[in-house]
Every structure is written in structure tokens, then in C-alpha cells.
Design a protein around this motif. Structure first.
Motif, PDB file in Angstrom:
ATOM      1  N   PHE A   6     -81.103  24.028  16.732  1.00 47.52           N
ATOM      2  CA  PHE A   6     -79.978  24.295  15.838  1.00 47.52           C
ATOM      3  C   PHE A   6     -78.677  23.701  16.394  1.00 47.52           C
ATOM      4  N   TYR A   7     -78.580  23.645  17.716  1.00 45.10           N
ATOM      5  CA  TYR A   7     -77.366  23.128  18.355  1.00 45.10           C
ATOM      6  C   TYR A   7     -77.475  21.647  18.704  1.00 45.10           C
TER       7      TYR A   7
ATOM      8  N   LYS B 143     -72.075  22.201  18.579  1.00 43.38           N
ATOM      9  CA  LYS B 143     -71.904  23.236  17.556  1.00 43.38           C
ATOM     10  C   LYS B 143     -73.205  23.412  16.801  1.00 43.38           C
ATOM     11  N   ARG B 144     -73.368  24.611  16.273  1.00 35.26           N
ATOM     12  CA  ARG B 144     -74.546  24.886  15.452  1.00 35.26           C
ATOM     13  C   ARG B 144     -74.439  24.052  14.186  1.00 35.26           C
ATOM     14  N   SER B 145     -75.494  23.340  13.870  1.00 33.89           N
ATOM     15  CA  SER B 145     -75.439  22.467  12.701  1.00 33.89           C
ATOM     16  C   SER B 145     -75.940  23.194  11.469  1.00 33.89           C
ATOM     17  N   ASN B 146     -75.379  22.777  10.329  1.00 29.80           N
ATOM     18  CA  ASN B 146     -75.936  23.282   9.072  1.00 29.80           C
ATOM     19  C   ASN B 146     -76.839  22.183   8.515  1.00 29.80           C
ATOM     20  N   GLY B 147     -77.708  22.504   7.646  1.00 23.69           N
ATOM     21  CA  GLY B 147     -78.710  21.568   7.145  1.00 23.69           C
ATOM     22  C   GLY B 147     -78.136  20.341   6.470  1.00 23.69           C
ATOM     23  N   LYS B 148     -76.985  20.480   5.774  1.00 23.70           N
ATOM     24  CA  LYS B 148     -76.421  19.360   5.020  1.00 23.70           C
ATOM     25  C   LYS B 148     -75.948  18.249   5.938  1.00 23.70           C
ATOM     26  N   GLU B 149     -75.183  18.607   6.964  1.00 20.60           N
ATOM     27  CA  GLU B 149     -74.695  17.600   7.904  1.00 20.60           C
ATOM     28  C   GLU B 149     -75.844  16.918   8.617  1.00 20.60           C
ATOM     29  N   GLU B 150     -76.819  17.706   9.012  1.00 20.98           N
ATOM     30  CA  GLU B 150     -77.967  17.174   9.746  1.00 20.98           C
ATOM     31  C   GLU B 150     -78.762  16.210   8.864  1.00 20.98           C
ATOM     32  N   SER B 151     -78.925  16.560   7.592  1.00 20.84           N
ATOM     33  CA  SER B 151     -79.671  15.718   6.666  1.00 20.84           C
ATOM     34  C   SER B 151     -78.955  14.382   6.463  1.00 20.84           C
TER      35      SER B 151
END
Length: 167
Positions: free
Chosen positions: A47-48, A92-100
Motif C-alpha cells: 500500500f505504501y 505515502k499510502r497510495s489510493n487505487g486511482k493514482e496507482e492505476s
């Protein structure tokens, strides 16, 4: 991460290693988390933005070392670098949108890297075959040399003194 000590850091300072997951679960994880499951710890790392570095992709040069490190887990994050505490704020903990979105941007790089890895593996295999062929050739030459009798005039070989090295 407070759980990372000098013992867990790699020599280059860019990765950390968990050498014994059972001990890590029993001793380290409960000190900092409400659980003691290594898989949950790994999930949090993901997640990080930490990624596991696979040993199986490495070139197997030292079989003993490979066997010793087979169960090690090595993790990397671009902002987790020894001597650079200023970069830790970027983890930072990533959210799915940024990661995608980031994954889509990195796809061409990944394809290129995979292609390059495949090419390198093919070259290594070819070099290994060449080394095996040369080894076999040298062994065959050594056997032939041992089997062939020396010509009659070579029985009286001239001996030359060994060169002396001055220190």
C-alpha cells in the motif's frame, strides 16, 4: 519504518531484507502493529509503494548463496534510502486511482525492460553453452595429449630454467 535496523538493510542501502519471517512475525510485527501476520505486513508495505524484489530473477552464480537466501524477502522503495531521511516524507499510502494511472504510464517501460531481460537471458544461455563447449574441447584435447605417445626426438627435451621473479 522503525522495524528496519542496520542488520536488515542491504549493503547498498536501497533495500531491506527479512531473513526469518517466523521470527519477524513473533518478535517484530507485534511491537508496531495490532496483528502478527507477515502477509498483512507485506500488504501494508505494498500500500505504501514498497515492492518485493525477487531472488529468482537473479543470475545463479553461487548455489550455496542461493540456497541460503531462498527464503529471504527483500523490499525496495525509491524513497527509502539509507542516509536520506528527507525522502521518507514522500512515502505515502497510495489510493487505487493514482496507482492505476502510474501503472499505465510505466507499461511501456516494463515492456522494454522485460524484452531486455529476455535478450540478456538468451545471451547468458548462449555464453553458458559456449563455455560448456570450450570446457569439453579442452578436456578432449587433454585426453588426446595423454593418450598420444611422444615423438622420438621429443624424449630428449631441452629444459629451460624457470624465470625468477624479483620482489
Amino acid at each position: 519504518l522503525p522495524v528496519i535496523t542496520k542488520k536488515n538493510r542491504s549493503e547498498d542501502g536501497e533495500t531491506f531484507v527479512v531473513k526469518n519471517t517466523e521470527t519477524f512475525e513473533k518478535v517484530v510485527i507485534p511491537q508496531f502493529f495490532k496483528h502478527n501476520k507477515f502477509t498483512s505486513f507485506v500488504r501494508q508495505l505494498n500500500f505504501y509503494g514498497f515492492r518485493k524484489i525477487k531472488y529468482c530473477d537473479t543470475i545463479k552464480i553461487d548455489a550455496k548463496l542461493e540456497a541460503e537466501t531462498a527464503n529471504f524477502w527483500r523490499f525496495r522503495h525509491e524513497n527509502f534510502v539509507r542516509g536520506r531521511p528527507d525522502l521518507l516524507m514522500e512515502i505515502k499510502r497510495s489510493n487505487g486511482k493514482e496507482e492505476s494511472k502510474q501503472a499505465e504510464e510505466e507499461k511501456p517501460d516494463v515492456v522494454d525492460l522485460k524484452s531486455e531481460v529476455t535478450t540478456l537471458k538468451e545471451r547468458i544461455a548462449s555464453m553458458s553453452k559456449n563455455i560448456d563447449d570450450l570446457t569439453c574441447l579442452v578436456q578432449n584435447m587433454a585426453v588426446k595429449t595423454e593418450e598420444e605417445p611422444l615423438p622420438s626426438d621429443s624424449k630428449k627435451r631441452k629444459t629451460h630454467p624457470a624465470p625468477q621473479i624479483q620482489l
